[in-house]
Motif scaffolding. Structure first.
Motif, short mmCIF file in Angstrom:
data_model
loop_
_atom_site.label_atom_id
_atom_site.label_comp_id
_atom_site.label_asym_id
_atom_site.label_seq_id
_atom_site.Cartn_x
_atom_site.Cartn_y
_atom_site.Cartn_z
N VAL A 365 1.03 -1.41 -0.29
CA VAL A 365 0.22 -0.03 0.09
C VAL A 365 0.94 1.44 0.11
O VAL A 365 0.68 1.76 -0.85
CB VAL A 365 -0.92 -0.19 0.93
CG1 VAL A 365 -1.92 1.17 1.14
CG2 VAL A 365 -1.90 -1.12 1.01
N VAL A 368 2.02 2.16 -3.48
CA VAL A 368 1.44 2.37 -4.54
C VAL A 368 1.47 3.67 -3.82
O VAL A 368 1.63 4.38 -5.45
CB VAL A 368 -0.06 1.47 -4.39
CG1 VAL A 368 -1.24 2.31 -5.21
CG2 VAL A 368 0.10 -0.20 -4.82
N GLY A 369 0.41 4.02 -2.59
CA GLY A 369 0.79 5.85 -2.43
C GLY A 369 1.86 6.11 -2.96
O GLY A 369 1.63 7.97 -2.72
N TRP A 372 1.91 6.25 -7.39
CA TRP A 372 1.12 6.65 -7.25
C TRP A 372 1.11 8.42 -8.46
O TRP A 372 0.33 8.18 -9.41
CB TRP A 372 -0.32 7.03 -7.23
CG TRP A 372 -2.07 7.01 -7.45
CD1 TRP A 372 -2.91 8.27 -7.25
CD2 TRP A 372 -2.61 5.40 -8.42
NE1 TRP A 372 -3.71 6.83 -7.88
CE2 TRP A 372 -3.60 6.88 -8.60
CE3 TRP A 372 -1.40 4.19 -8.89
CZ2 TRP A 372 -3.86 5.08 -9.71
CZ3 TRP A 372 -2.19 3.78 -9.61
CH2 TRP A 372 -3.78 4.36 -9.26
N VAL A 386 -0.04 12.73 -3.57
CA VAL A 386 -1.10 12.34 -2.55
C VAL A 386 -0.98 12.33 -0.90
O VAL A 386 -0.08 12.16 -0.59
CB VAL A 386 -0.62 10.38 -2.63
CG1 VAL A 386 -1.24 9.28 -1.34
CG2 VAL A 386 -1.27 9.34 -3.67
N ALA B 17 -8.64 -3.47 -2.55
CA ALA B 17 -8.62 -2.83 -3.55
C ALA B 17 -9.52 -1.43 -3.51
O ALA B 17 -9.67 -0.44 -3.68
CB ALA B 17 -8.95 -3.41 -4.75
N TYR B 18 -10.73 -1.58 -2.48
CA TYR B 18 -11.50 -0.16 -1.89
C TYR B 18 -10.62 0.54 -0.95
O TYR B 18 -10.80 1.76 -1.61
CB TYR B 18 -12.77 -1.13 -1.59
CG TYR B 18 -13.70 0.50 -1.17
CD1 TYR B 18 -14.31 0.28 -1.54
CD2 TYR B 18 -13.23 0.08 0.45
CE1 TYR B 18 -15.58 1.81 -1.59
CE2 TYR B 18 -14.29 0.81 0.63
CZ TYR B 18 -15.10 1.80 0.29
OH TYR B 18 -15.72 2.94 0.53
N ILE B 20 -8.07 0.91 -1.44
CA ILE B 20 -6.69 1.74 -1.42
C ILE B 20 -6.83 2.65 -3.01
O ILE B 20 -6.35 4.11 -2.60
CB ILE B 20 -5.52 0.78 -2.49
CG1 ILE B 20 -4.55 -0.06 -1.38
CG2 ILE B 20 -4.54 1.85 -3.54
CD1 ILE B 20 -3.57 -1.24 -2.01
N PHE B 21 -7.88 2.46 -3.44
CA PHE B 21 -8.68 2.91 -4.77
C PHE B 21 -9.13 3.73 -4.20
O PHE B 21 -9.44 4.92 -5.11
CB PHE B 21 -7.88 2.01 -6.37
CG PHE B 21 -7.86 1.85 -6.81
CD1 PHE B 21 -6.17 1.25 -7.53
CD2 PHE B 21 -7.25 -0.21 -6.56
CE1 PHE B 21 -5.25 0.99 -7.29
CE2 PHE B 21 -5.96 -0.33 -6.50
CZ PHE B 21 -4.70 -0.27 -6.90
N GLY B 22 -10.49 3.34 -3.69
CA GLY B 22 -11.17 4.59 -2.77
C GLY B 22 -10.26 5.71 -2.58
O GLY B 22 -10.67 6.80 -2.88
N LEU B 24 -7.60 6.62 -2.88
CA LEU B 24 -6.48 7.58 -3.92
C LEU B 24 -7.20 8.30 -4.44
O LEU B 24 -6.85 9.78 -4.66
CB LEU B 24 -6.28 6.08 -4.50
CG LEU B 24 -4.28 5.87 -4.08
CD1 LEU B 24 -3.84 4.92 -5.69
CD2 LEU B 24 -3.14 6.80 -3.92
N GLY B 25 -8.24 8.31 -5.36
CA GLY B 25 -8.88 8.61 -5.65
C GLY B 25 -9.42 10.40 -4.78
O GLY B 25 -9.38 11.53 -5.22
#
Lengths: 663, 143
Positions: A365, A368-369, A372, A386, B17-18, B20-22, B24-25
């Protein structure tokens, strides 16, 4: 001879010696000839001497203000205090790489001392070869793209000075060295893993590797906590962690090394999880290179900055090489190490694997952060970052899960859970509930109450484990419980050390929950002599003065603080807030003063002052609860690690005499 | 693999995934210069933004009573007024100096909550007639 010349020659010598060592180790590996191995072993000492000479030359150049060396001209000044000069070698890129390389040669030499003892002749050549390969990389980077002894054709009379952020706090003398000791230390487990996979001996490496990893992990932990403390004391925003890429770069290898330390236990005892161990340790070492690549290539500011310096490309190539070597070998031997049986989750090994997977996920995580922004920039061209909220949002649930697992995991017996675990779990969950209720009863937020509950839960777990062991031992041998406790603490260092570490982690979580939730910030402009009443405090501005110091100029605003209620408990005193002006910086550095107490920290920052008539100053106060306990937690974790690693001398004869539920 | 495990793995993966990607957005902070703001002004309303540029000469005004700091951020082409109350020591601002401020746009004014301190060891002021691209590079390097 000038320092620049000596340093340059020693550096080239270190590169040649590293190449020689690599060649000898490879020959020893392919020809299976002990003479080459012995020669490689000796080369490691020579390369250490060469690297130390080079490093010494850099210190010499800095201490004698030899501005014909570009590094000294750019990063030092003759007016710097002695301690700043001593730490200047790691104040900028070239010197940091030199320190890194020096520590690498030190670790290689330490490993060479293990040859013939714990490092058998099947694995020693390839382990040394791997370490020499890492050395070759670092010396080559210095010789070809980031030379610390580049010359200035026309030496200036005075240097540009050291980065003021480093000069402003003595911690900068300690923190980077600890960080590099941790980063570089992870190269040894990686080398052991490579050697084990090449020799196809999958079990014998694990015991000593766990030891080396724990050493590196201890340094890394100390480095992360000292870094937090530095940022708290220096940066003036009252926080200690901002999820900055540089911070993430230190956290990722720490998480992966932590994962390895947990699965390695299982392989040591049960011979399971060989694949996981190889993978985790490869990734942990790769993460140290990745972190350096991120912070040194400028790629995080912009993908386009990557092309501007060659160092980034070198580190990227090295990172890919490390990953290819470690994971490639793992793919090759994967058939050999596939495990036959199945692991039950409700067992010690299951909990350890789950914990390791948690740490791996967390690392993923964070990666990724951190990356990103690069992905977004490549896809859409937009520049983004981020924010810390993302990391906080993700790490909170992961942290709760980790704390729950950390309590119950060590209580589970190997192979399969038994009935008595349920009784312990019930006690722990009761502690969790009671802790939460107390928190809520005191009117604290849900998150903080949960943190209190989780701390009580983990404390209960450790107390239960220790108490059960002590009770059994004192009953079986008929000795008093205090004696039994001392015996057990002396004979089960790993067990007790891990209890200390786990308690430290639980305490850190508690401190983070409090300090992140209840931070109180207030600011005000005061005339000289004016009194400011704010939550529980009475602040009087005593004056405004200027002071000339050797390497800087300071504006001082002394204040007198008095506590007026319980909220200001312990804040009484006279403090000197200041702004430091360094000649090489266009803006001053706010230098907070912090009053530490067992509950609140009082943090005073001078924000602005009347530069014309010296009549007023703007002050900021930040009151944060329980920050002190974060440093205590860090100290506990490091102490626990030292406790495990401390040479135990003769083992107690009756170590195995009493089968204890706690082991 | 047993279907039970597969299902568990799917659930855990989906949750992750929720997460992380939630996350991040929602937490993406755009980094823009004044010129870029005016190209797509509506895109940057009501969300956290990092605005980078230089403090325009003569625009810096600190009111010690209200603790309000006003200045104009420029990239040599466009300008945006910034209002900052509080979080950063005003002493750290200087005219003609690169800054990155974090905050939101409100009625044409950028309200800053936070200044990201950019301490460059080798800072240089931009010269006359620089293009926004050059200014941006300067700001990025100052990071």
């Amino acid at each position: 001879m000038t320092p620049g010349l000596l340093g340059g020659i020693a550096l080239a010598g270190a590169l040649v010696l590293s190449l020689l060592g690599l060649a000898l180790a490879v020959l020893a590996h392919t020809l299976r000839d002990g003479r080459y191995l012995e020669a490689a072993r000796r080369t490691s000492l020579l390369s250490l001497v060469a690297a130390a000479t080079s490093f010494g030359a850099l210190e010499w150049a800095i201490l004698t203000d030899d501005f014909s060396v570009a590094y000294v001209a750019n990063h030092s000044a003759s007016v710097n205090p002695l301690w700043v000069k001593l730490v200047t070698p790691w104040a900028a890129l070239e010197g940091s790489i030199l320190l890194w390389a020096l520590l690498q040669t030190l670790y290689t030499w330490l490993v060479s001392l293990r040859v013939g003892r714990s490092l058998d002749f099947w694995r020693a050549p390839s382990a040394l070869a791997t370490l020499f390969l890492v050395q070759v990389f670092f010396f080559a980077v210095m010789v070809f793209v980031a030379h610390p002894f580049d010359r200035v054709p026309n030496p200036p009379a005075e240097g540009l000075g050291t980065n003021p952020l480093l000069q402003n706090h003595w911690m900068m003398a300690v923190h980077p060295v600890l960080m590099y000791l941790g980063f570089v230390g992870l190269s040894v487990p990686f080398a052991y893993a490579v050697a084990a996979m090449l020799a196809r001996r999958y079990q014998s490496w694990i015991h000593e590797t766990r030891w080396w990893t724990l050493v590196a992990w201890g340094f890394l932990t100390a480095a992360i906590f000292t870094g937090k403390w530095w940022s708290y004391e220096i940066l003036g925003w009252g926080g200690y962690w901002a999820w900055d890429p540089v911070e993430n770069a230190s956290l990722i290898p720490w998480l992966l090394a932590t994962a390895f330390l947990h699965t390695a236990q299982v392989q040591e005892r049960k011979g399971l999880f060989k694949g996981w161990n190889f993978a985790f340790i490869t990734l942990a070492f790769a993460a140290t290179v990745f972190g350096t690549f991120l912070t040194r290539s400028g790629v995080i500011q912009s993908v386009h900055a990557f092309a501007s310096g060659p160092v980034g490309a070198w580190f990227l190539a090295f990172l890919l090489g490390v990953l290819a070597l470690g994971l490639g070998l793992l793919a090759r031997v994967f058939g050999d190490i596939r495990e036959a049986g199945e692991v039950r989750w409700k067992s010690r090994e299951g909990a350890l694997l789950a914990g390791a997977l948690f740490f791996g996920t967390f690392a993923f995580v964070v990666v990724v952060g951190t990356l990103w922004p690069l992905v977004v920039e490549l896809l859409s061209g937009a520049k983004v970052s981020v924010g810390a909220p993302f990391f906080n949002q993700v790490s909170a649930p992961l942290g709760v899960f980790m704390l729950l697992l950390m309590g119950i995991g060590p209580l589970l017996p190997w192979r399969q859970a038994r009935e008595e675990v349920l009784k312990n779990l019930a006690a722990m969950l009761t502690a969790l509930g009671v802790g939460m209720l107390i928190g809520l009863g005191l009117g604290l937020s849900l998150g903080v109450s949960l943190a209190i509950g989780l701390f009580a839960y983990n404390l209960t777990a450790v107390v239960l484990m220790v108490a059960q062991g002590v009770k059994e031992r004192s009953r079986a041998l008929g000795i008093p419980p205090s004696q039994a406790l001392l015996d057990l603490a002396a004979s089960h260092r790993r067990r007790f050390g891990s209890h200390i570490v786990h308690l430290g982690v639980a305490l850190a979580a508690l401190s983070i929950a409090f300090s992140q939730t209840y931070r109180y910030t207030e600011q005000k402009t005061l005339q000289i002599g004016e009194v400011w009443q704010t939550r529980g405090l009475e602040v009087r501005l005593l004056g405004l003065t200027a002071r000339e110091e050797a390497n800087r100029f300071a504006a001082l605003a002394p204040i007198q603080v008095r506590a007026t209620s319980r909220d200001g408990w312990g804040a009484d005193g006279r403090y000197e807030t200041r702004l430091n002006f360094y000649p090489q910086m266009s803006s001053p550095l706010a230098t907070p003063v912090v009053r530490y107490t067992l509950y609140n920290d009082y943090y005073f920052v001078l924000m602005q002052f009347d530069q014309e008539r010296g009549q007023w100053a703007t002050l900021k106060i930040i009151v944060t609860p329980m920050v002190l306990w974060l440093w205590v937690a860090g100290a506990l974790i490091v102490l626990g690690t030292v406790y495990i690693l401390w040479p135990s001398g003769a083992r107690l004869p009756n170590r195995q005499a009493v089968p204890s539920a706690s082991d | 693999m047993k279907p039970k495990y597969l299902l568990g793995l799917l659930v855990v993966g989906a949750a992750l995934a929720y997460l992380i990607f939630g996350g991040l957005g929602q937490n993406l902070v755009y980094f823009i210069t004044p010129s870029e703001y005016f190209q797509q002004a509506e895109r940057y309303q009501n969300r956290p933004v990092r605005l980078g540029g230089l403090v325009k000469a003569g625009s810096l005004d600190y009111n010690p009573k209200t603790l309000e700091l006003r200045f104009v951020v420029t990239d040599g082409v466009k300008e945006i007024p910034v209002r900052s109350s509080g979080a950063t020591p005003p002493a750290l601002f200087g005219e003609n100096r690169g800054v990155v401020v974090e905050g939101r746009f409100q009625d044409g004014v950028f309200v800053s909550q936070n200044l990201l301190v950019k301490h460059s060891e080798s800072y240089q002021a931009p010269k006359e007639g620089w293009t926004p691209e050059q200014v941006r590079k300067l700001i990025e390097e100052a990071e």
